[in-house]
Design a protein around this motif. Structure first.
Motif, PDB file in Angstrom:
ATOM      1  N   TYR A   1       0.827  -1.204   0.000  1.00 31.06           N
ATOM      2  CA  TYR A   1       0.000   0.000   0.000  1.00 31.06           C
ATOM      3  C   TYR A   1       0.865   1.259   0.000  1.00 31.06           C
ATOM      4  O   TYR A   1       0.561   2.243  -0.685  1.00 31.06           O
ATOM      5  N   ARG A   2       1.956   1.241   0.749  1.00 31.24           N
ATOM      6  CA  ARG A   2       2.859   2.393   0.772  1.00 31.24           C
ATOM      7  C   ARG A   2       3.441   2.624  -0.624  1.00 31.24           C
ATOM      8  O   ARG A   2       3.523   3.770  -1.098  1.00 31.24           O
ATOM      9  N   HIS A   3       3.835   1.554  -1.302  1.00 32.60           N
ATOM     10  CA  HIS A   3       4.395   1.698  -2.649  1.00 32.60           C
ATOM     11  C   HIS A   3       3.344   2.200  -3.636  1.00 32.60           C
ATOM     12  O   HIS A   3       3.663   2.931  -4.575  1.00 32.60           O
ATOM     13  N   TYR A   4       2.102   1.821  -3.411  1.00 23.13           N
ATOM     14  CA  TYR A   4       1.012   2.316  -4.253  1.00 23.13           C
ATOM     15  C   TYR A   4       0.789   3.814  -4.038  1.00 23.13           C
ATOM     16  O   TYR A   4       0.609   4.573  -5.002  1.00 23.13           O
ATOM     17  N   ARG A   5       0.817   4.237  -2.797  1.00 18.77           N
ATOM     18  CA  ARG A   5       0.564   5.645  -2.487  1.00 18.77           C
ATOM     19  C   ARG A   5       1.759   6.537  -2.801  1.00 18.77           C
ATOM     20  O   ARG A   5       1.603   7.751  -2.994  1.00 18.77           O
ATOM     21  N   GLU A   6       2.965   5.950  -2.857  1.00 18.99           N
ATOM     22  CA  GLU A   6       4.184   6.740  -3.060  1.00 18.99           C
ATOM     23  C   GLU A   6       4.975   6.183  -4.248  1.00 18.99           C
ATOM     24  O   GLU A   6       6.068   5.649  -4.094  1.00 18.99           O
ATOM     25  N   PRO A   7       4.442   6.302  -5.471  1.00 22.00           N
ATOM     26  CA  PRO A   7       5.133   5.738  -6.636  1.00 22.00           C
ATOM     27  C   PRO A   7       6.441   6.476  -6.922  1.00 22.00           C
ATOM     28  O   PRO A   7       6.582   7.660  -6.591  1.00 22.00           O
ATOM     29  N   PRO A   8       7.397   5.796  -7.534  1.00 24.64           N
ATOM     30  CA  PRO A   8       8.690   6.433  -7.817  1.00 24.64           C
ATOM     31  C   PRO A   8       8.585   7.415  -8.984  1.00 24.64           C
ATOM     32  O   PRO A   8       7.682   7.337  -9.818  1.00 24.64           O
ATOM     33  N   HIS A   9       9.547   8.332  -9.041  1.00 23.77           N
ATOM     34  CA  HIS A   9       9.649   9.282 -10.145  1.00 23.77           C
ATOM     35  C   HIS A   9      10.769   8.915 -11.107  1.00 23.77           C
ATOM     36  O   HIS A   9      10.885   9.498 -12.184  1.00 23.77           O
ATOM     37  N   ARG A  10      11.578   7.950 -10.710  1.00 21.02           N
ATOM     38  CA  ARG A  10      12.618   7.437 -11.599  1.00 21.02           C
ATOM     39  C   ARG A  10      12.980   6.029 -11.141  1.00 21.02           C
ATOM     40  O   ARG A  10      12.745   5.650  -9.984  1.00 21.02           O
ATOM     41  N   LEU A  11      13.531   5.262 -12.063  1.00 21.33           N
ATOM     42  CA  LEU A  11      13.929   3.884 -11.770  1.00 21.33           C
ATOM     43  C   LEU A  11      15.435   3.754 -11.936  1.00 21.33           C
ATOM     44  O   LEU A  11      15.973   4.035 -13.016  1.00 21.33           O
ATOM     45  N   ASP A  12      16.086   3.340 -10.863  1.00 20.62           N
ATOM     46  CA  ASP A  12      17.515   3.061 -10.904  1.00 20.62           C
ATOM     47  C   ASP A  12      17.811   1.986  -9.873  1.00 20.62           C
ATOM     48  O   ASP A  12      16.917   1.518  -9.167  1.00 20.62           O
ATOM     49  N   TRP A  13      19.082   1.592  -9.752  1.00 21.50           N
ATOM     50  CA  TRP A  13      19.405   0.482  -8.862  1.00 21.50           C
ATOM     51  C   TRP A  13      19.249   0.857  -7.394  1.00 21.50           C
ATOM     52  O   TRP A  13      18.949  -0.005  -6.567  1.00 21.50           O
ATOM     53  N   ASP A  14      19.430   2.125  -7.057  1.00 21.18           N
ATOM     54  CA  ASP A  14      19.186   2.535  -5.672  1.00 21.18           C
ATOM     55  C   ASP A  14      17.723   2.303  -5.299  1.00 21.18           C
ATOM     56  O   ASP A  14      17.414   1.831  -4.195  1.00 21.18           O
ATOM     57  N   PHE A  15      16.825   2.643  -6.224  1.00 21.18           N
ATOM     58  CA  PHE A  15      15.404   2.400  -5.979  1.00 21.18           C
ATOM     59  C   PHE A  15      15.119   0.905  -5.851  1.00 21.18           C
ATOM     60  O   PHE A  15      14.356   0.483  -4.978  1.00 21.18           O
ATOM     61  N   VAL A  16      15.730   0.102  -6.710  1.00 15.19           N
ATOM     62  CA  VAL A  16      15.511  -1.342  -6.669  1.00 15.19           C
ATOM     63  C   VAL A  16      15.939  -1.914  -5.317  1.00 15.19           C
ATOM     64  O   VAL A  16      15.220  -2.719  -4.708  1.00 15.19           O
ATOM     65  N   VAL A  17      17.098  -1.501  -4.827  1.00 18.44           N
ATOM     66  CA  VAL A  17      17.581  -1.982  -3.531  1.00 18.44           C
ATOM     67  C   VAL A  17      16.626  -1.568  -2.417  1.00 18.44           C
ATOM     68  O   VAL A  17      16.277  -2.367  -1.538  1.00 18.44           O
ATOM     69  N   GLU A  18      16.186  -0.318  -2.444  1.00 14.51           N
ATOM     70  CA  GLU A  18      15.268   0.168  -1.421  1.00 14.51           C
ATOM     71  C   GLU A  18      13.950  -0.598  -1.455  1.00 14.51           C
ATOM     72  O   GLU A  18      13.412  -0.990  -0.411  1.00 14.51           O
ATOM     73  N   ARG A  19      13.409  -0.831  -2.647  1.00 16.46           N
ATOM     74  CA  ARG A  19      12.146  -1.560  -2.786  1.00 16.46           C
ATOM     75  C   ARG A  19      12.310  -3.007  -2.312  1.00 16.46           C
ATOM     76  O   ARG A  19      11.437  -3.544  -1.617  1.00 16.46           O
TER      77      ARG A  19
END
Length: 214
Positions: A182-200
């Motif tokens: 639900y948090r990921h749904y409410r707070e979608p990313p603005h860019r995709l990179d490996w830092d985002f992947v690790v955090e997700r």
């Protein structure tokens, strides 16, 4: 391709988290703390107020004969299970993968839609997996996709404690994975990179510093 309605507000407004056990409700409150539009309801499915859709966590074959699925079919009737199964046969060749969801009309004015989002292929333990996250994420995306193109909006969606029945997912872990989705749904990313992947990845599989699923 369905036409997207211009100017349509598509974000789900209210998420109901429903369970008759206060222990599960406490887990919901803890894990969803601070997230917007959330209401925890200690109740059985049959006792809920009218709402736009109920999400049911079943199996990949739409056999809705036990647990919360059985309560849903007692309420709506056998034709709903048949509609779910026909959609599974038509769209998934008879086996709906975990991580997908179907929005199915119920024909009932109090709860006009069902979202079928399996947490397991067949009834079995899913403890130690990310299947509750995957099923919750799929349900949220299916609701969002429906709202982009449908005149009948889904603004209030009720979720049970996904995967805690036959799936054996502990209450706290089910709530954690559902809250992450639900948090990921409410707070979608603005860019995709490996830092985002690790955090997700950490948000899905770790509880603090402890890895709890794979």
């Amino acid at each position: 391709m369905a036409r997207v309605i211009p100017g349509r507000k598509v974000m789900l407004e209210t998420l109901w988290l429903v369970h008759p056990d206060e222990t599960m409700c406490d887990a919901f409150r803890l894990r969803f703390d601070g997230l917007p539009g959330v209401r925890v309801i200690r109740a059985r499915f049959e006792d809920l107020e009218p709402h736009d859709c109920f999400v049911t966590a079943g199996n990949s074959f739409g056999l809705m004969t036990a647990g919360i699925d059985a309560a849903v079919i007692r309420f709506f009737g056998e034709p709903l299970m048949q509609r779910v199964q026909h959609r599974i046969m038509d769209e998934f060749f008879g086996e709906q993968p975990v991580g997908t969801a179907l929005v199915v009309p119920t024909g009932h004015p109090a709860i006009p839609f069902l979202v079928h989002a399996p947490t397991m292929r067949v009834p079995c333990s899913i403890e130690g997996t990310d299947k509750v996250y995957n099923a919750t994420w799929a349900a949220l995306l299916a609701i969002h996709a429906h709202n982009r193109v449908s005149e009948q909006q889904l603004e209030v969606a009720a979720f049970p404690a996904m995967g805690t029945g036959f799936g054996g997912m502990p209450y706290g872990e089910a709530a954690r994975q559902m809250a992450a989705a639900y948090r990921h749904y409410r707070e979608p990313p603005h860019r995709l990179d490996w830092d985002f992947v690790v955090e997700r990845q950490r948000a899905i599989h770790y509880d603090g510093e402890k890895q709890v699923s794979r």
